[in-house]
Design a protein around this motif. Structure first.
Motif, PDB file in Angstrom:
ATOM      1  N   SER A   2       0.821  -1.217   0.000  1.00 43.76           N
ATOM      2  CA  SER A   2       0.000   0.000   0.000  1.00 43.76           C
ATOM      3  C   SER A   2       0.852   1.263   0.000  1.00 43.76           C
ATOM      4  CB  SER A   2      -0.958   0.018   1.195  1.00 43.76           C
ATOM      5  OG  SER A   2      -1.824  -1.082   1.145  1.00 43.76           O
ATOM      6  N   VAL A   3       2.013   1.201  -0.647  1.00 45.00           N
ATOM      7  CA  VAL A   3       2.879   2.360  -0.746  1.00 45.00           C
ATOM      8  C   VAL A   3       2.302   3.350  -1.747  1.00 45.00           C
ATOM      9  CG1 VAL A   3       5.193   3.150  -1.385  1.00 45.00           C
ATOM     10  CG2 VAL A   3       4.900   1.046  -0.081  1.00 45.00           C
ATOM     11  N   GLY A   4       1.675   2.842  -2.777  1.00 47.73           N
ATOM     12  CA  GLY A   4       1.059   3.698  -3.777  1.00 47.73           C
ATOM     13  C   GLY A   4       1.983   3.989  -4.937  1.00 47.73           C
ATOM     14  N   TYR A   5       1.470   4.710  -5.892  1.00 51.69           N
ATOM     15  CA  TYR A   5       2.218   5.050  -7.098  1.00 51.69           C
ATOM     16  C   TYR A   5       2.291   6.566  -7.186  1.00 51.69           C
ATOM     17  CZ  TYR A   5       0.715   0.310  -7.953  1.00 51.69           C
ATOM     18  OH  TYR A   5       0.476  -1.019  -7.820  1.00 51.69           O
ATOM     19  N   GLY A   6       3.392   7.115  -6.754  1.00 51.26           N
ATOM     20  CA  GLY A   6       3.544   8.558  -6.743  1.00 51.26           C
ATOM     21  C   GLY A   6       4.170   9.067  -8.022  1.00 51.26           C
ATOM     22  N   ASP A   7       4.555  10.319  -7.988  1.00 44.34           N
ATOM     23  CA  ASP A   7       5.212  10.933  -9.139  1.00 44.34           C
ATOM     24  C   ASP A   7       6.651  10.465  -9.283  1.00 44.34           C
ATOM     25  OD1 ASP A   7       2.931  12.325  -9.651  1.00 44.34           O
ATOM     26  OD2 ASP A   7       3.595  14.152  -8.652  1.00 44.34           O
ATOM     27  N   ILE A   8       7.263  10.025  -8.180  1.00 44.76           N
ATOM     28  CA  ILE A   8       8.641   9.563  -8.214  1.00 44.76           C
ATOM     29  C   ILE A   8       8.628   8.042  -8.292  1.00 44.76           C
ATOM     30  CG2 ILE A   8      10.832   9.502  -6.985  1.00 44.76           C
ATOM     31  CD1 ILE A   8       9.890  12.096  -5.573  1.00 44.76           C
ATOM     32  N   THR A   9       9.033   7.518  -9.424  1.00 41.30           N
ATOM     33  CA  THR A   9       9.027   6.073  -9.623  1.00 41.30           C
ATOM     34  C   THR A   9      10.388   5.621 -10.118  1.00 41.30           C
ATOM     35  OG1 THR A   9       8.200   6.347 -11.865  1.00 41.30           O
ATOM     36  CG2 THR A   9       6.557   5.980 -10.168  1.00 41.30           C
ATOM     37  N   PRO A  10      10.783   4.391  -9.775  1.00 43.57           N
ATOM     38  CA  PRO A  10      12.061   3.875 -10.265  1.00 43.57           C
ATOM     39  C   PRO A  10      11.983   3.538 -11.748  1.00 43.57           C
ATOM     40  CG  PRO A  10      10.934   2.211  -8.975  1.00 43.57           C
ATOM     41  CD  PRO A  10      10.128   3.453  -8.872  1.00 43.57           C
ATOM     42  N   TYR A  11      13.082   3.763 -12.476  1.00 47.57           N
ATOM     43  CA  TYR A  11      13.086   3.516 -13.915  1.00 47.57           C
ATOM     44  C   TYR A  11      13.969   2.356 -14.340  1.00 47.57           C
ATOM     45  CZ  TYR A  11      10.644   7.902 -14.458  1.00 47.57           C
ATOM     46  OH  TYR A  11       9.712   8.891 -14.382  1.00 47.57           O
ATOM     47  N   THR A  12      14.936   1.980 -13.527  1.00 50.41           N
ATOM     48  CA  THR A  12      15.830   0.880 -13.907  1.00 50.41           C
ATOM     49  C   THR A  12      15.550  -0.334 -13.033  1.00 50.41           C
ATOM     50  OG1 THR A  12      17.575   1.492 -12.349  1.00 50.41           O
ATOM     51  CG2 THR A  12      17.630   2.543 -14.537  1.00 50.41           C
ATOM     52  N   ASN A  13      16.035  -1.487 -13.472  1.00 45.12           N
ATOM     53  CA  ASN A  13      15.841  -2.706 -12.684  1.00 45.12           C
ATOM     54  C   ASN A  13      16.524  -2.598 -11.334  1.00 45.12           C
ATOM     55  OD1 ASN A  13      14.286  -3.920 -14.618  1.00 45.12           O
ATOM     56  ND2 ASN A  13      15.952  -5.104 -15.506  1.00 45.12           N
ATOM     57  N   MET A  14      17.671  -1.949 -11.260  1.00 42.99           N
ATOM     58  CA  MET A  14      18.371  -1.782  -9.986  1.00 42.99           C
ATOM     59  C   MET A  14      17.548  -0.922  -9.034  1.00 42.99           C
ATOM     60  SD  MET A  14      20.921  -2.586  -8.173  1.00 42.99           S
ATOM     61  CE  MET A  14      22.199  -3.182  -9.237  1.00 42.99           C
ATOM     62  N   GLU A  15      16.977   0.165  -9.535  1.00 47.01           N
ATOM     63  CA  GLU A  15      16.140   1.022  -8.693  1.00 47.01           C
ATOM     64  C   GLU A  15      14.904   0.276  -8.218  1.00 47.01           C
ATOM     65  OE1 GLU A  15      15.373   4.313 -11.263  1.00 47.01           O
ATOM     66  OE2 GLU A  15      17.265   5.297 -10.821  1.00 47.01           O
ATOM     67  N   ARG A  16      14.283  -0.486  -9.099  1.00 44.35           N
ATOM     68  CA  ARG A  16      13.101  -1.266  -8.713  1.00 44.35           C
ATOM     69  C   ARG A  16      13.463  -2.323  -7.676  1.00 44.35           C
ATOM     70  NH1 ARG A  16      12.534  -1.419 -14.439  1.00 44.35           N
ATOM     71  NH2 ARG A  16      11.255   0.323 -15.077  1.00 44.35           N
ATOM     72  N   SER A  17      14.598  -2.987  -7.855  1.00 41.78           N
ATOM     73  CA  SER A  17      15.035  -4.009  -6.908  1.00 41.78           C
ATOM     74  C   SER A  17      15.290  -3.397  -5.533  1.00 41.78           C
ATOM     75  CB  SER A  17      16.298  -4.704  -7.419  1.00 41.78           C
ATOM     76  OG  SER A  17      16.044  -5.338  -8.641  1.00 41.78           O
ATOM     77  N   PHE A  18      15.934  -2.242  -5.492  1.00 46.66           N
ATOM     78  CA  PHE A  18      16.175  -1.558  -4.223  1.00 46.66           C
ATOM     79  C   PHE A  18      14.854  -1.185  -3.559  1.00 46.66           C
ATOM     80  CE2 PHE A  18      16.706   2.377  -1.820  1.00 46.66           C
ATOM     81  CZ  PHE A  18      17.612   1.947  -0.873  1.00 46.66           C
ATOM     82  N   THR A  19      13.911  -0.671  -4.343  1.00 44.71           N
ATOM     83  CA  THR A  19      12.612  -0.290  -3.805  1.00 44.71           C
ATOM     84  C   THR A  19      11.889  -1.494  -3.228  1.00 44.71           C
ATOM     85  OG1 THR A  19      12.457   1.494  -5.420  1.00 44.71           O
ATOM     86  CG2 THR A  19      10.411   0.820  -4.364  1.00 44.71           C
ATOM     87  N   MET A  20      11.948  -2.628  -3.933  1.00 47.84           N
ATOM     88  CA  MET A  20      11.299  -3.840  -3.423  1.00 47.84           C
ATOM     89  C   MET A  20      11.943  -4.299  -2.120  1.00 47.84           C
ATOM     90  SD  MET A  20      10.399  -6.050  -6.819  1.00 47.84           S
ATOM     91  CE  MET A  20      11.963  -5.860  -7.654  1.00 47.84           C
TER      92      MET A  20
END
Length: 79
Positions: free
Chosen positions: A37-55
Motif C-alpha cells: 500500500s505504498v502507492g504510485y507517486g510521481d517519483i518512480t524507479p526507472y531501472t531494474n536496480m532502482e526497482r530491486s532496491f525499492t522492493m
C-alpha cells in the motif's frame, strides 16, 4: 494525459518489447507496491536496480511492521 507509470520506463514498442528480466522485475515491483500500500507517486524507479532496491525497502518495511505489531500483540496477551 501523460503516460502511465509502466509506460515511461519501457521503449516505444511497449511493455512486451522489453526483455524477460525487465518484465519480471516490473511485475514483482507492481505486486509488492500494491501489497504494501505504498502507492504510485510521481517519483518512480526507472531501472531494474532502482526497482530491486525499492522492493527490498518495501520488504524491510514489512518485517519492521511485523516485529512491532507482534511485540504489541505479545504485550497485550501477557497482561
Amino acid at each position: 494525459g501523460g503516460k502511465t507509470w509502466i509506460e515511461r520506463p519501457v521503449p516505444s514498442g511497449g511493455y512486451m518489447s522489453t526483455n524477460v528480466r525487465t518484465r519480471y522485475v516490473l511485475s514483482v515491483y507492481w505486486a509488492l507496491t500494491t501489497m504494501t500500500s505504498v502507492g504510485y507517486g510521481d517519483i518512480t524507479p526507472y531501472t531494474n536496480m532502482e526497482r530491486s532496491f525499492t522492493m527490498a525497502v518495501q520488504l524491510l518495511g514489512w518485517v519492521c511492521n511485523a516485529v512491532v505489531f507482534g511485540n504489541i500483540g505479545a504485550l497485550v496477551l501477557s497482561s
